[in-house]
Motif scaffolding. Structure first.
Motif, PDB file in Angstrom:
ATOM      1  N   GLY A 164       0.810  -1.212   0.000  1.00 14.29           N
ATOM      2  CA  GLY A 164       0.000   0.000   0.000  1.00 14.29           C
ATOM      3  C   GLY A 164       0.837   1.252   0.000  1.00 14.29           C
ATOM      4  O   GLY A 164       2.052   1.223   0.218  1.00 14.29           O
ATOM      5  N   ALA A 165       0.193   2.376  -0.237  1.00 16.03           N
ATOM      6  CA  ALA A 165       0.842   3.682  -0.236  1.00 16.03           C
ATOM      7  C   ALA A 165      -0.036   4.654   0.537  1.00 16.03           C
ATOM      8  O   ALA A 165      -1.276   4.517   0.554  1.00 16.03           O
ATOM      9  CB  ALA A 165       1.051   4.181  -1.666  1.00 16.03           C
ATOM     10  N   ARG A 166       0.597   5.634   1.181  1.00 14.89           N
ATOM     11  CA  ARG A 166      -0.147   6.642   1.921  1.00 14.89           C
ATOM     12  C   ARG A 166      -1.081   7.407   0.996  1.00 14.89           C
ATOM     13  O   ARG A 166      -0.772   7.661  -0.166  1.00 14.89           O
ATOM     14  CB  ARG A 166       0.803   7.621   2.606  1.00 14.89           C
ATOM     15  CG  ARG A 166       1.536   7.073   3.822  1.00 14.89           C
ATOM     16  CD  ARG A 166       0.580   6.844   4.992  1.00 14.89           C
ATOM     17  NE  ARG A 166      -0.194   8.039   5.290  1.00 14.89           N
ATOM     18  CZ  ARG A 166       0.231   9.048   6.055  1.00 14.89           C
ATOM     19  NH1 ARG A 166       1.453   9.012   6.581  1.00 14.89           N
ATOM     20  NH2 ARG A 166      -0.537  10.086   6.292  1.00 14.89           N
ATOM     21  N   CYS A 167      -2.230   7.790   1.539  1.00 13.97           N
ATOM     22  CA  CYS A 167      -3.205   8.561   0.777  1.00 13.97           C
ATOM     23  C   CYS A 167      -3.837   9.593   1.696  1.00 13.97           C
ATOM     24  O   CYS A 167      -3.653   9.538   2.917  1.00 13.97           O
ATOM     25  CB  CYS A 167      -4.257   7.636   0.160  1.00 13.97           C
ATOM     26  SG  CYS A 167      -5.270   6.756   1.369  1.00 13.97           S
ATOM     27  N   PRO A 168      -4.577  10.560   1.163  1.00 14.82           N
ATOM     28  CA  PRO A 168      -5.216  11.571   2.014  1.00 14.82           C
ATOM     29  C   PRO A 168      -6.199  10.943   3.000  1.00 14.82           C
ATOM     30  O   PRO A 168      -6.644   9.808   2.834  1.00 14.82           O
ATOM     31  CB  PRO A 168      -5.934  12.479   1.007  1.00 14.82           C
ATOM     32  CG  PRO A 168      -5.211  12.269  -0.283  1.00 14.82           C
ATOM     33  CD  PRO A 168      -4.757  10.841  -0.273  1.00 14.82           C
ATOM     34  N   GLU A 169      -6.521  11.719   4.031  1.00 14.28           N
ATOM     35  CA  GLU A 169      -7.456  11.236   5.033  1.00 14.28           C
ATOM     36  C   GLU A 169      -8.788  10.856   4.395  1.00 14.28           C
ATOM     37  O   GLU A 169      -9.280  11.544   3.494  1.00 14.28           O
ATOM     38  CB  GLU A 169      -7.701  12.318   6.101  1.00 14.28           C
ATOM     39  CG  GLU A 169      -6.455  12.726   6.865  1.00 14.28           C
ATOM     40  CD  GLU A 169      -5.934  11.628   7.779  1.00 14.28           C
ATOM     41  OE1 GLU A 169      -6.665  10.636   7.989  1.00 14.28           O
ATOM     42  OE2 GLU A 169      -4.798  11.754   8.259  1.00 14.28           O
ATOM     43  N   ALA A 170      -9.359   9.752   4.881  1.00 10.37           N
ATOM     44  CA  ALA A 170     -10.588   9.208   4.288  1.00 10.37           C
ATOM     45  C   ALA A 170     -11.819   9.824   4.944  1.00 10.37           C
ATOM     46  O   ALA A 170     -12.576   9.159   5.654  1.00 10.37           O
ATOM     47  CB  ALA A 170     -10.602   7.690   4.421  1.00 10.37           C
ATOM     48  N   ASP A 171     -12.013  11.139   4.743  1.00  7.97           N
ATOM     49  CA  ASP A 171     -13.244  11.780   5.191  1.00  7.97           C
ATOM     50  C   ASP A 171     -14.371  11.426   4.217  1.00  7.97           C
ATOM     51  O   ASP A 171     -14.138  11.290   3.012  1.00  7.97           O
ATOM     52  CB  ASP A 171     -13.077  13.298   5.240  1.00  7.97           C
ATOM     53  CG  ASP A 171     -12.057  13.724   6.280  1.00  7.97           C
ATOM     54  OD1 ASP A 171     -11.821  12.956   7.226  1.00  7.97           O
ATOM     55  OD2 ASP A 171     -11.497  14.830   6.140  1.00  7.97           O
ATOM     56  N   TRP A 172     -15.586  11.318   4.758  1.00 13.94           N
ATOM     57  CA  TRP A 172     -16.706  10.893   3.916  1.00 13.94           C
ATOM     58  C   TRP A 172     -17.951  11.701   4.217  1.00 13.94           C
ATOM     59  O   TRP A 172     -18.136  12.204   5.326  1.00 13.94           O
ATOM     60  CB  TRP A 172     -17.051   9.405   4.160  1.00 13.94           C
ATOM     61  CG  TRP A 172     -15.964   8.442   3.823  1.00 13.94           C
ATOM     62  CD1 TRP A 172     -15.113   7.840   4.700  1.00 13.94           C
ATOM     63  CD2 TRP A 172     -15.611   7.960   2.522  1.00 13.94           C
ATOM     64  NE1 TRP A 172     -14.256   7.012   4.026  1.00 13.94           N
ATOM     65  CE2 TRP A 172     -14.536   7.062   2.680  1.00 13.94           C
ATOM     66  CE3 TRP A 172     -16.116   8.185   1.244  1.00 13.94           C
ATOM     67  CZ2 TRP A 172     -13.947   6.402   1.623  1.00 13.94           C
ATOM     68  CZ3 TRP A 172     -15.524   7.527   0.178  1.00 13.94           C
ATOM     69  CH2 TRP A 172     -14.455   6.644   0.373  1.00 13.94           C
ATOM     70  N   VAL A 173     -18.806  11.786   3.218  1.00 17.00           N
ATOM     71  CA  VAL A 173     -20.184  12.224   3.408  1.00 17.00           C
ATOM     72  C   VAL A 173     -21.072  11.002   3.206  1.00 17.00           C
ATOM     73  O   VAL A 173     -20.968  10.317   2.175  1.00 17.00           O
ATOM     74  CB  VAL A 173     -20.575  13.338   2.411  1.00 17.00           C
ATOM     75  CG1 VAL A 173     -22.069  13.618   2.488  1.00 17.00           C
ATOM     76  CG2 VAL A 173     -19.773  14.600   2.698  1.00 17.00           C
ATOM     77  N   LEU A 174     -21.900  10.694   4.181  1.00 18.65           N
ATOM     78  CA  LEU A 174     -22.799   9.542   4.111  1.00 18.65           C
ATOM     79  C   LEU A 174     -24.238  10.018   3.990  1.00 18.65           C
ATOM     80  O   LEU A 174     -24.643  10.980   4.663  1.00 18.65           O
ATOM     81  CB  LEU A 174     -22.645   8.660   5.361  1.00 18.65           C
ATOM     82  CG  LEU A 174     -21.248   8.068   5.608  1.00 18.65           C
ATOM     83  CD1 LEU A 174     -21.262   7.229   6.884  1.00 18.65           C
ATOM     84  CD2 LEU A 174     -20.790   7.227   4.430  1.00 18.65           C
ATOM     85  N   ARG A 216     -27.938  13.817   5.546  1.00 18.06           N
ATOM     86  CA  ARG A 216     -26.503  13.916   5.214  1.00 18.06           C
ATOM     87  C   ARG A 216     -25.682  13.936   6.497  1.00 18.06           C
ATOM     88  O   ARG A 216     -25.874  14.779   7.361  1.00 18.06           O
ATOM     89  CB  ARG A 216     -26.242  15.192   4.407  1.00 18.06           C
ATOM     90  CG  ARG A 216     -24.796  15.430   3.984  1.00 18.06           C
ATOM     91  CD  ARG A 216     -24.714  16.729   3.199  1.00 18.06           C
ATOM     92  NE  ARG A 216     -23.391  16.954   2.628  1.00 18.06           N
ATOM     93  CZ  ARG A 216     -22.425  17.656   3.219  1.00 18.06           C
ATOM     94  NH1 ARG A 216     -22.632  18.187   4.419  1.00 18.06           N
ATOM     95  NH2 ARG A 216     -21.266  17.833   2.613  1.00 18.06           N
ATOM     96  N   THR A 217     -24.724  13.007   6.609  1.00 15.94           N
ATOM     97  CA  THR A 217     -23.856  12.895   7.786  1.00 15.94           C
ATOM     98  C   THR A 217     -22.408  13.079   7.365  1.00 15.94           C
ATOM     99  O   THR A 217     -21.959  12.446   6.402  1.00 15.94           O
ATOM    100  CB  THR A 217     -24.031  11.525   8.467  1.00 15.94           C
ATOM    101  OG1 THR A 217     -25.394  11.353   8.839  1.00 15.94           O
ATOM    102  CG2 THR A 217     -23.154  11.420   9.706  1.00 15.94           C
TER     103      THR A 217
END
Length: 493
Positions: free
Chosen positions: A410-420, A430-431
């Motif tokens: 694997g490789a580092r990636c941006p933070e996994a922020d989400w809209v659910l 929307r959360t």
């Protein structure tokens, strides 16, 4: 700086603490708690019925200097030259936290470095204006060069002539209103002769008269102990857990499982998101029957995400979470490249999101929060989730779902922020999920999803997408992260 936090002693320690006030009882209390940067405050009802307070402080902890505690050799060296040392400040914070009323009678009992720190407090004019320091009794600490701010304070110092630690405080000078015993104890080897338990033994067998003299002076403190509180001291105050990321304003909301503070905070979690390219028409069939909610296209395919969570510490308790979602476009003005543009935006400004198709959580409280606050179709289902090693393993026989294998390089990636997104009646909820950790993207995962019968909505939807027949296109992992999920915002759509 200095800091103090109230802590509970162990059951065995609590049973060993004195229940009657006496000089040896206070010293034995110190010996019980010594070595772990803890001090003791006891409330004693005297023979005259007056409630008085006794602060008891241990000496230097063994071992090398510690970053988290003032009770080490570095702290002792500061105590030697500074009356305003971290140890003295930490004890003062414990006294204030205990709520001792102004003007109350206060006795200070200490050993070694703890005795020096207590003597430093007795020298402080402001401290002595707040409390009436009636007695200071220390063993293994020099007292002759320490003059209390209140001349009425009675000071006792007992030292073994072979103990080198009191010498660190410098040569003493005669002073009135002092009680001093410098005796040739039978234990000559240092540091053994400085041990508190050795001083206690000597007070019982070698210098019993000194013990009797101090007890006579402390007569007003010889009575039943009505309250005991233990404080752990630190060199500096610790920020709140999860600071600064989880230091967010909160509000209480009611659910069928009880009140819940939102945003919900996740202090220690692991996650793996298995991302599958799927047929767009099949993905569309899983979404609500409204024309404006459409799957995001990646080429000719849509993207379904199977999210696996192990939440070890949260504000709604520990639980596991398995969720299936589909990426969807902007609900109002969908464009072909919405997803690519959104990756450059902050999470709270994103227009795309993941519609939660099915969710299974490990506790009833988590189910209530998911359905009632986030409008996500959740069921209560137990799962065994292990996501922290090189292999991922999920076993949920109640749900008919299991996952095993390696995510691969694997490789580092941006933070996994989400809209659910969820659905409640004629509205969309929307959360916003904000996460902080060290996520990685794995382009060649060797993971396999298995479905052992459709035991619920999650397994049935996974079967409809035929995800058990293919491997994920890529995987996002976060072996350890913190996060917070907002309350769901209701959209008129």
């Amino acid at each position: 700086m200095g800091a103090a936090q109230a802590v509970e002693p162990s059951t065995q320690e609590a049973m060993s603490l004195a229940t009657e006030g006496s000089f040896l009882g206070f010293l034995r209390n110190i010996d019980v708690l010594a070595g772990d940067a803890r001090v003791l405050v006891q409330e004693v009802r005297g023979p005259d019925g007056v409630l008085r307070y006794v602060v008891q402080a241990p000496g230097t902890a063994p071992g090398r200097p510690r970053d988290d505690s003032p009770q080490d050799f570095a702290g002792a060296w500061r105590n030697l030259f500074l009356t305003d040392s971290p140890y003295a400040r930490s004890i003062l914070l414990a006294i204030r936290d205990h709520g001792i009323p102004r003007g109350a009678d206060l006795a200070l009992v200490g050993h070694g470095e703890g005795g020096v720190a207590l003597l430093s407090l007795a020298q402080d004019d402001e401290f002595c204006r707040a409390y009436r320091v009636t007695h200071v009794a220390v063993v293994g600490a020099q007292t002759d060069d320490r003059s209390p701010a209140d001349p009425r304070t009675w000071v006792a110092g007992i030292t073994n002539r072979h103990d080198m630690v009191p010498v660190l405080d410098g040569p003493g000078t005669p002073h009135p209103n002092r009680y001093r015993v410098d005796y040739p104890g039978p234990t000559r080897e240092f540091p053994r002769c400085h041990l508190l338990r050795v001083y206690i033994d000597d007070l019982e067998t070698v210098i019993p008269q000194a013990r009797a003299d101090v007890d006579r002076a402390l007569a007003r403190y010889r009575g039943p102990v009505e309250r005991t509180r233990v404080y752990r001291l630190r060199d500096r105050g610790r920020p709140p857990e999860g600071y600064p990321f989880l230091a967010v304003p909160t509000a209480g909301l009611a659910t069928s499982a009880g009140p819940v503070d939102v945003p919900v905070r996740y202090y220690d979690s692991s996650a793996a998101h298995l991302c599958f390219p799927v047929d767009t028409d099949v993905a569309r069939s899983l979404l609500p029957d409204v024309a404006w909610m459409v799957p995001t296209r990646l080429g000719r395919r849509a993207l379904a995400v199977l999210s696996l969570y192990e939440h070890r510490c949260t504000t709604i308790g520990p639980y596991t979470e398995l969720g299936l979602s589909v990426l969807v476009d902007d609900l109002w003005r969908p464009h072909a490249y919405d997803l690519a543009a959104d990756l450059l935006r902050r999470a709270d400004l994103r227009r795309t999101g993941r519609y939660v198709v099915a969710l299974a959580v490990g506790t009833e409280e988590a189910r209530a929060v998911a359905e009632e606050l986030w409008a996500q179709p959740a069921v209560h289902g137990a799962a065994d989730v292990e996501l922290q090693g090189r292999e991922l393993r999920v076993h949920a026989p109640e749900l008919g779902v299991s996952v095993e294998g390696r995510p691969g390089p694997g490789a580092r990636c941006p933070e996994a922020d989400w809209v659910l997104y969820g659905r409640r009646g004629e509205s969309t909820v929307r959360t916003l999920v904000r996460a902080h950790g060290r996520p990685r993207v794995h382009a060649r995962p060797r993971l396999r999803l298995r479905l052992d019968g459709a035991h619920g909505p999650l397994a049935r939807h996974l079967q409809i997408l035929e995800l058990d027949a293919v491997r994920p296109g890529f995987v996002l992992t976060s072996p350890r992260f913190v996060a917070h999920r907002s309350a769901g915002a209701v959209l008129p759509r």
